[in-house]
Design a protein around this motif. Structure first.
Motif, short mmCIF file in Angstrom:
data_model
loop_
_atom_site.label_atom_id
_atom_site.label_comp_id
_atom_site.label_asym_id
_atom_site.label_seq_id
_atom_site.Cartn_x
_atom_site.Cartn_y
_atom_site.Cartn_z
N THR A 342 0.84 -1.19 0.00
CA THR A 342 0.00 0.00 0.00
C THR A 342 0.88 1.25 0.00
OG1 THR A 342 -0.15 0.31 2.40
CG2 THR A 342 -1.68 -1.26 1.41
N GLY A 346 2.16 -0.41 4.15
CA GLY A 346 1.80 -1.74 4.63
C GLY A 346 1.52 -2.67 3.46
N ARG A 347 0.99 -3.85 3.78
CA ARG A 347 0.65 -4.80 2.72
C ARG A 347 -0.76 -5.33 2.94
NH1 ARG A 347 4.89 -9.19 3.62
NH2 ARG A 347 4.29 -8.58 5.72
N ARG A 348 -1.38 -5.73 1.85
CA ARG A 348 -2.65 -6.42 1.99
C ARG A 348 -2.80 -7.42 0.86
NH1 ARG A 348 -6.60 -3.40 -1.53
NH2 ARG A 348 -5.41 -1.57 -2.05
N ARG A 360 -20.07 -0.22 1.10
CA ARG A 360 -20.10 -0.48 2.53
C ARG A 360 -20.94 0.57 3.22
NH1 ARG A 360 -15.55 1.06 4.04
NH2 ARG A 360 -15.77 0.17 6.09
N GLY B 37 -15.94 -1.37 12.86
CA GLY B 37 -15.67 -2.07 11.61
C GLY B 37 -14.96 -1.20 10.59
N GLY B 38 -15.25 0.09 10.62
CA GLY B 38 -14.58 1.01 9.70
C GLY B 38 -13.07 1.06 9.98
N HIS B 41 -11.49 -2.02 8.57
CA HIS B 41 -11.31 -1.83 7.14
C HIS B 41 -10.03 -1.06 6.84
CE1 HIS B 41 -12.54 -1.50 2.98
NE2 HIS B 41 -12.24 -0.22 3.02
N TYR B 44 -6.84 -3.16 7.24
CA TYR B 44 -6.54 -4.05 6.13
C TYR B 44 -6.30 -3.32 4.83
CZ TYR B 44 -7.17 -7.87 9.18
OH TYR B 44 -6.99 -8.74 10.20
N ARG B 45 -7.08 -2.27 4.61
CA ARG B 45 -6.95 -1.55 3.34
C ARG B 45 -5.54 -0.98 3.18
NH1 ARG B 45 -6.18 0.58 -0.46
NH2 ARG B 45 -7.34 1.89 -1.91
N TYR B 46 -4.96 -0.51 4.29
CA TYR B 46 -3.65 0.14 4.20
C TYR B 46 -2.52 -0.69 4.78
CZ TYR B 46 -6.61 3.97 2.89
OH TYR B 46 -7.54 4.72 2.23
N GLY B 47 -2.84 -1.85 5.30
CA GLY B 47 -1.79 -2.69 5.87
C GLY B 47 -1.19 -2.07 7.12
N ASP B 50 1.35 -3.87 9.45
CA ASP B 50 2.75 -4.00 9.03
C ASP B 50 3.63 -2.92 9.64
OD1 ASP B 50 2.59 -6.29 7.57
OD2 ASP B 50 2.35 -5.30 5.63
N PRO B 224 -5.25 5.91 7.84
CA PRO B 224 -4.23 5.05 8.45
C PRO B 224 -3.33 5.78 9.46
CG PRO B 224 -3.83 5.37 6.09
CD PRO B 224 -5.20 5.86 6.37
N GLU B 352 -14.72 -7.47 6.85
CA GLU B 352 -14.06 -6.82 7.97
C GLU B 352 -14.10 -7.63 9.25
OE1 GLU B 352 -16.07 -3.09 7.80
OE2 GLU B 352 -15.33 -3.02 5.76
N TYR B 358 -8.67 -12.83 8.80
CA TYR B 358 -7.59 -13.79 9.00
C TYR B 358 -7.54 -14.79 7.85
CZ TYR B 358 -4.29 -16.87 11.19
OH TYR B 358 -3.18 -17.61 11.43
N ASN B 360 -8.24 -14.30 4.81
CA ASN B 360 -7.62 -13.69 3.64
C ASN B 360 -6.19 -13.22 3.86
OD1 ASN B 360 -9.73 -13.90 1.75
ND2 ASN B 360 -10.83 -12.29 2.81
N PHE B 361 -5.87 -12.86 5.10
CA PHE B 361 -4.60 -12.19 5.32
C PHE B 361 -3.64 -12.95 6.21
CE2 PHE B 361 -7.88 -9.13 4.52
CZ PHE B 361 -7.33 -8.29 3.60
N GLY B 362 -4.12 -14.04 6.81
CA GLY B 362 -3.34 -14.75 7.80
C GLY B 362 -1.95 -15.08 7.31
N ILE B 364 0.06 -13.57 5.15
CA ILE B 364 1.10 -12.55 5.18
C ILE B 364 1.39 -12.10 6.60
CG2 ILE B 364 0.94 -11.65 2.83
CD1 ILE B 364 -0.65 -9.32 3.88
#
Lengths: 362, 371
Positions: A342, A346-348, A360, B37-38, B41, B44-47, B50, B224, B352, B358, B360-362, B364
């Motif tokens: 991103t 980060g990563r996704r 949403r 939940g936002g 989101h 995950y959207r921006y990682g 990490d 983020p 979300e 998890y 989907n992303f577990g 990484i």
């Protein structure tokens, strides 16, 4: 973390991988809109119902066009139906889409488009002026793309059974001798290019439907991709591994298909992905990721690393592809997945959509 | 985009990330819950994870308004949608949430007139355009979305619109948080407070968390950088030995909330004695229904619905996942019977939810831990 926990987690992850990699099965009781959205449900329909039923090697490849050898002549054949509401939208109309969509499926298969058929399903009560305008649009787009319309069919259905008109086109093209395209030739280290700003078409349609009170001048990108393909083939020749037309499901879905079929990882650098500011603004408001939004004149190309620069500058010289960019590369790990670095650092994971990209709530 | 890009600046992100790194005690494993939940989101959207040290874990809380609607209510919604002459309107992501026998998307495929809207006002517009039909709006969401439902109903009443109804599933954020905090097996170090809810209710209602449960709360924005900085502020409180409600989202959240929104809410809604949450069970005074003054608009009074409580599937351990007691992969049905295509529990329903995330992303995440 204790080793036993670690082992159990690994086991859970492996289980997911096994379920993920199972051949798609079509188990739904009825067709929902998700089956037409180009995501997971569509994949289950194609992989779980159509491909096994027709047992064709060419179909099983699930390329944009099927290939066939006739008396030593390499041909590509493809077909597509067009259902869009409204019929006209900023930057184009259903008629242009019907020509360019099929032309582009041929083009990204490395075939120079030669001829089209045209089937029209017209709704009772459609105004003749609307029909005339679309016929003109079809004629103009065909001329611009250098294809001839050589056969056709017309059906009329009762009022309420089609949104004005549906169009189906079938295209035949001759495979270019410079093209040696196959997802199987994709290697770690290869580069991923897109031919311009993404998401224009899908957002233009969404706004044209008038469901949101958003004012923005976004035009559909509908155009023939053959000039872009021609330029890429000239510049990269056999270093051009594979191309895809990033229509329904957007660039994200195309990359997922390639990652799975070639068993490699696709790495995308978000900051390098070209998006029109108005498109990213609209997507932001609607909670949609432009990577999943449809395009009608954008291709994704995978190119060997040594040819990437050449290919990119050739692409940028083509009208309509000035914003082409190298957005990522192919890696070995993790196979079958698309990872996004991103812009924030980060990563996704960018997976196949489960259904329609639904906005949403918050 | 101006005023947005500034909050997604990678360089500033790195700098906050370094400050966080310098602040954490390497021997402690921090668990911080983002309630909304936002926020999940954004993470995950921006990682965002990490940019955090491996021993700072973000736990996804119960604040996804779509995930928390229990199966029985979805069944009721589908029953209303199938009523002849009804146009049933709802937000897009509500359409895929499974009830005990199918989703609204499937009901639509079977012929129910289900339409996606982006605001309750869109639903009201449909009602005005279709005077011979009955239009029902499936209202979901926390205090963030409840005022817009309330204003729509006030407008419907003022304009004398008789064919518009509201199936109300609005919920409030404080009761589930309290329920969570009461749980004996909870292990959290602090909370990232739901910025958008706080634009309505303010920061004050969260003061009980530090006062009674000794956990810091930082009300956070949704970019983020907002989130990263909120994590920093929580860690700062922990390292300073402070414990209070702080407001990172000062550009939007007034400490005492929005009095006008309160007025609107109290005119149109009243608290239900209790409301069921998927994965958490019944929670007292956690849901809103239409007040007596608005009973003519209440879809629950207008239509016959099954109103049957459908128990969460037995094997599903969403409750424990929500409390951070177990990780998603420790649930018995995770990844086999329960997947994003065929979700069983709340945490798998929306992308979300903790389990879907998890799922989907577990991989990484693990990669990161290995580095």
């Amino acid at each position: 973390m204790t080793p036993s926990v670690d082992a159990r987690e690994r086991e859970a992850l492996e289980k997911i991988e096994r379920v993920r990699n199972m051949p798609p099965r079509f188990r739904d009781e009825q067709i929902t809109m998700a089956h037409g959205a180009g995501g997971r449900a569509t994949a289950s329909l194609i992989g779980g119902l159509f491909v096994p039923a027709f047992a064709s090697a060419s179909l099983a490849l699930q390329d944009d066009a099927g290939r066939i050898q006739l008396d030593g002549l390499g041909l590509a054949l493809t077909t597509d139906s067009f259902v869009v509401r409204p019929l006209r939208f900023p930057g184009g109309s259903i008629g242009e889409l019907a020509v360019n969509g099929t032309v582009n499926d041929l083009a990204v298969a490395g075939a120079r488009p030669a001829a089209l058929t045209l089937s029209l399903v017209l709704e009772e009560g459609l105004s003749s002026d609307t029909l005339r305008a679309e016929v003109d649009a079809i004629a103009r787009a065909a001329k611009a793309a250098g294809v001839e319309i050589i056969a056709g069919d017309t059906k009329v259905v009762e009022r309420g059974h089609a949104d004005g008109m549906y169009i189906c086109t079938t295209g035949l093209g001759r495979i270019d001798p410079r093209a040696q395209l196959s997802p199987a030739s994709i290697r770690p280290g290869d580069r991923v290019l897109v031919s311009g700003r993404i998401g224009d078409h899908g957002v233009a349609i969404m706004l044209a439907r008038g469901e949101f009170d958003l004012d923005a001048t976004i035009e559909s990108d509908t155009r023939s991709l053959w000039p872009a393909v021609d330029a890429l083939l000239d510049a990269a020749g056999s270093s051009l591994r594979c191309m895809r037309d990033a229509t329904r499901g957007g660039v994200a879905s195309v990359l997922n298909e390639l990652a799975r079929s070639s068993n490699v990882a696709m790495i995308v650098h978000e900051a390098r992905v070209p998006v029109h500011p108005a498109v990213s603004g609209a997507c932001e408001l609607l909670g949609i990721d432009p990577m999943y939004v449809a395009n009608e004149g954008k291709l994704v190309a995978v190119v060997a690393p040594d040819a990437a620069e050449r290919a990119l500058s050739a692409l940028r010289a083509v009208r309509g592809c000035e914003d082409a960019a190298e957005i990522g590369e192919v890696r070995e790990e993790p196979p079958g997945m698309v990872l996004v670095h991103t812009a924030f650092g980060g990563r996704r994971v960018m997976d196949l959509l489960v259904g329609d990209p639904l906005p949403r709530i918050c | 985009m101006k005023f947005v890009d500034e909050f997604r600046n990678a360089e500033l992100g790195r700098s906050v990330s370094q400050q966080i790194g310098a602040l954490v005690d390497p021997t402690h494993h921090y668990k911080i819950m983002e309630v909304c939940g936002g926020h999940t989101h954004t993470i995950y959207r921006y990682g965002v994870s990490d940019l955090l040290p491996p021993n700072v874990e973000l736990v996804h809380g119960p604040g996804c308004p779509v995930c928390v609607i229990p199966m029985g209510r979805i069944d009721d919604a589908i029953a209303v949608a199938r009523t002849p002459n009804v146009i049933f309107t709802c937000f897009g992501d509500m359409m895929r949430v499974p009830g005990s026998s199918g989703t609204l998307l499937e009901a639509k495929a079977e012929g129910a007139d289900v339409r996606m809207v982006y605001s309750p006002l869109d639903a009201l517009r449909i009602a005005k355009q279709s005077p011979d039909r009955e239009v029902v709006f499936f209202a979901v969401g926390f205090e963030t979305t409840a005022p817009s439902t309330a204003l729509t109903l006030m407008r419907a009443r003022a304009e004398g619109i008789r064919n518009f109804f509201c199936f109300c599933n609005h919920v409030t954020i404080i009761p589930p948080l309290r329920a969570l905090l009461e749980s004996p097996d909870l292990r959290l170090d602090g909370f990232i407070g739901p910025g958008h809810v706080c634009t309505i209710v303010g920061a004050r209602p969260f003061e009980f968390i530090p006062a009674e449960y000794g956990k810091p709360v930082v009300i956070s924005g949704f970019e983020p950088l907002d989130m990263l900085y909120s994590v920093y502020m929580i860690l700062r409180q922990l390292s300073d030995g402070r414990c209070e409600v702080e407001n990172q989202y000062t550009r939007v959240v007034p400490y005492d909330g929005n009095p006008q929104a309160f007025r609107v809410l109290s005119e149109v809604f009243e608290l239900r004695p209790h409301f069921e949450w998927r994965g958490l069970g019944f929670i007292s005074q956690s849901g809103l229904k239409l007040s007596d003054a608005y009973r003519d608009f209440d879809a629950e009074l207008r239509y016959t619905v099954p109103g049957v409580r459908i128990a969460d599937p037995k094997a599903c351990q969403c409750g424990e996942v929500l409390k951070g007691v177990i990780k998603p992969w420790e649930c018995k049905v995770f990844g086999t019977a329960c997947t994003p295509e065929h979700p069983i529990g709340t945490c798998m329903v929306s992308a979300e939810g903790a389990c879907a995330a998890y799922y989907n992303f577990g991989r990484i995440t693990r990669e990161r831990e290995a580095v």
